[in-house]
Design a protein around this motif. Structure first.
Motif, PDB file in Angstrom:
ATOM      1  N   SER A  96      33.212  35.245  29.967  1.00  0.00           N
ATOM      2  CA  SER A  96      32.354  35.515  31.129  1.00  0.00           C
ATOM      3  C   SER A  96      33.109  35.266  32.432  1.00  0.00           C
ATOM      4  O   SER A  96      32.921  35.987  33.415  1.00  0.00           O
ATOM      5  N   ASP A  97      33.994  34.274  32.451  1.00  0.00           N
ATOM      6  CA  ASP A  97      34.817  34.018  33.635  1.00  0.00           C
ATOM      7  C   ASP A  97      35.835  35.135  33.842  1.00  0.00           C
ATOM      8  O   ASP A  97      36.093  35.539  34.977  1.00  0.00           O
ATOM      9  N   MET A  98      36.402  35.641  32.756  1.00  0.00           N
ATOM     10  CA  MET A  98      37.381  36.720  32.872  1.00  0.00           C
ATOM     11  C   MET A  98      36.733  37.960  33.483  1.00  0.00           C
ATOM     12  O   MET A  98      37.322  38.629  34.328  1.00  0.00           O
ATOM     13  N   ARG A  99      35.507  38.223  33.087  1.00  0.00           N
ATOM     14  CA  ARG A  99      34.780  39.371  33.641  1.00  0.00           C
ATOM     15  C   ARG A  99      34.519  39.167  35.126  1.00  0.00           C
ATOM     16  O   ARG A  99      34.722  40.057  35.940  1.00  0.00           O
ATOM     17  N   ALA A 100      34.082  37.954  35.488  1.00  0.00           N
ATOM     18  CA  ALA A 100      33.745  37.663  36.887  1.00  0.00           C
ATOM     19  C   ALA A 100      34.978  37.649  37.783  1.00  0.00           C
ATOM     20  O   ALA A 100      34.938  38.138  38.906  1.00  0.00           O
ATOM     21  N   ILE A 101      36.079  37.112  37.292  1.00  0.00           N
ATOM     22  CA  ILE A 101      37.292  36.957  38.099  1.00  0.00           C
ATOM     23  C   ILE A 101      38.131  38.231  38.143  1.00  0.00           C
ATOM     24  O   ILE A 101      38.565  38.666  39.201  1.00  0.00           O
ATOM     25  N   ALA A 102      38.347  38.827  36.967  1.00  0.00           N
ATOM     26  CA  ALA A 102      39.279  39.949  36.883  1.00  0.00           C
ATOM     27  C   ALA A 102      38.620  41.291  36.602  1.00  0.00           C
ATOM     28  O   ALA A 102      39.295  42.322  36.614  1.00  0.00           O
ATOM     29  N   GLY A 103      37.322  41.289  36.318  1.00  0.00           N
ATOM     30  CA  GLY A 103      36.652  42.543  36.009  1.00  0.00           C
ATOM     31  C   GLY A 103      37.057  43.114  34.667  1.00  0.00           C
ATOM     32  O   GLY A 103      36.915  44.309  34.419  1.00  0.00           O
ATOM     33  N   ILE A 104      37.545  42.256  33.771  1.00  0.00           N
ATOM     34  CA  ILE A 104      37.987  42.689  32.445  1.00  0.00           C
ATOM     35  C   ILE A 104      37.022  42.137  31.411  1.00  0.00           C
ATOM     36  O   ILE A 104      36.707  40.953  31.413  1.00  0.00           O
ATOM     37  N   ASP A 105      36.562  43.009  30.533  1.00  0.00           N
ATOM     38  CA  ASP A 105      35.661  42.593  29.464  1.00  0.00           C
ATOM     39  C   ASP A 105      36.454  42.274  28.203  1.00  0.00           C
ATOM     40  O   ASP A 105      37.395  43.000  27.858  1.00  0.00           O
ATOM     41  N   CYS A 106      36.048  41.215  27.526  1.00  0.00           N
ATOM     42  CA  CYS A 106      36.636  40.905  26.228  1.00  0.00           C
ATOM     43  C   CYS A 106      36.176  41.944  25.209  1.00  0.00           C
ATOM     44  O   CYS A 106      35.174  42.628  25.417  1.00  0.00           O
ATOM     45  N   PHE A 107      36.909  42.053  24.138  1.00  0.00           N
ATOM     46  CA  PHE A 107      36.592  42.926  23.007  1.00  0.00           C
ATOM     47  C   PHE A 107      36.630  44.402  23.376  1.00  0.00           C
ATOM     48  O   PHE A 107      35.985  45.226  22.734  1.00  0.00           O
ATOM     49  N   GLU A 108      37.403  44.725  24.409  1.00  0.00           N
ATOM     50  CA  GLU A 108      37.683  46.119  24.760  1.00  0.00           C
ATOM     51  C   GLU A 108      39.198  46.273  24.839  1.00  0.00           C
ATOM     52  O   GLU A 108      39.858  45.518  25.547  1.00  0.00           O
ATOM     53  N   GLN A 109      39.732  47.241  24.125  1.00  0.00           N
ATOM     54  CA  GLN A 109      41.180  47.474  24.073  1.00  0.00           C
ATOM     55  C   GLN A 109      41.722  47.786  25.452  1.00  0.00           C
ATOM     56  O   GLN A 109      41.087  48.525  26.214  1.00  0.00           O
ATOM     57  N   PHE A 110      42.873  47.205  25.778  1.00  0.00           N
ATOM     58  CA  PHE A 110      43.546  47.549  27.024  1.00  0.00           C
ATOM     59  C   PHE A 110      43.983  49.001  26.960  1.00  0.00           C
ATOM     60  O   PHE A 110      44.410  49.486  25.924  1.00  0.00           O
ATOM     61  N   ILE A 111      43.894  49.666  28.086  1.00  0.00           N
ATOM     62  CA  ILE A 111      44.395  51.040  28.192  1.00  0.00           C
ATOM     63  C   ILE A 111      45.739  50.967  28.879  1.00  0.00           C
ATOM     64  O   ILE A 111      45.850  50.420  29.977  1.00  0.00           O
ATOM     65  N   THR A 112      46.762  51.507  28.241  1.00  0.00           N
ATOM     66  CA  THR A 112      48.100  51.456  28.816  1.00  0.00           C
ATOM     67  C   THR A 112      48.580  52.858  29.120  1.00  0.00           C
ATOM     68  O   THR A 112      48.260  53.817  28.414  1.00  0.00           O
ATOM     69  N   ALA A 113      49.343  52.972  30.177  1.00  0.00           N
ATOM     70  CA  ALA A 113      49.937  54.247  30.549  1.00  0.00           C
ATOM     71  C   ALA A 113      51.233  54.436  29.775  1.00  0.00           C
ATOM     72  O   ALA A 113      51.995  53.509  29.605  1.00  0.00           O
ATOM     73  N   ASP A 114      51.449  55.622  29.274  1.00  0.00           N
ATOM     74  CA  ASP A 114      52.675  55.920  28.520  1.00  0.00           C
ATOM     75  C   ASP A 114      53.820  56.255  29.433  1.00  0.00           C
ATOM     76  O   ASP A 114      53.727  56.749  30.457  1.00  0.00           O
TER      77      ASP A 114
END
Length: 114
Positions: A96-114
């Motif tokens: 919940s802190d990660m979402r509030a601070i960085a706008g990143i949700d847990c349990f969602e795969q990172f999207i990386t640029a190729d």
């Protein structure tokens, strides 16, 4: 954010060919061993986590820091960052802190640029 040493069974020197050996070892473990190891990291850091029942490797950043998401049997979810350094340092943040601070949700795969 406190930095904690990962449990001694996982502390290995990282060879230069693969920067995050501890994360690789976690991936290779059978699910029950991985759950016990990550619950141990949380307990060692003072978090209340008797058992981990949900585990998700969210991805790696450009510095090869691994982001492991876990949910404990008490319902709390955490992001455990496993650094690629020889001491296998970890950092833990509540999801919940990660979402509030960085706008990143847990349990969602990172999207990386190729």
């Amino acid at each position: 954010m406190k930095i904690h040493a990962i449990i001694p069974a996982l502390m290995l020197a990282c060879p230069p060919v693969y920067a995050n050996e501890v994360s690789t070892q976690l991936e290779a473990m059978p699910a029950p061993e991985r759950a016990n190891a990550l619950a141990g990291v949380l307990r060692q850091s003072g978090r209340d986590c008797s058992n981990v029942f949900r585990i998700f490797l969210q991805g790696h950043d450009s510095g090869d820091v691994a982001f492991w998401n876990v949910t404990c049997s008490n319902g709390k979810s955490y992001n455990i960052l496993v650094n690629p350094d020889p001491d296998a340092q970890t950092a833990i943040i509540d999801c919940s802190d990660m979402r509030a601070i960085a706008g990143i949700d847990c349990f969602e795969q990172f999207i990386t640029a190729d």
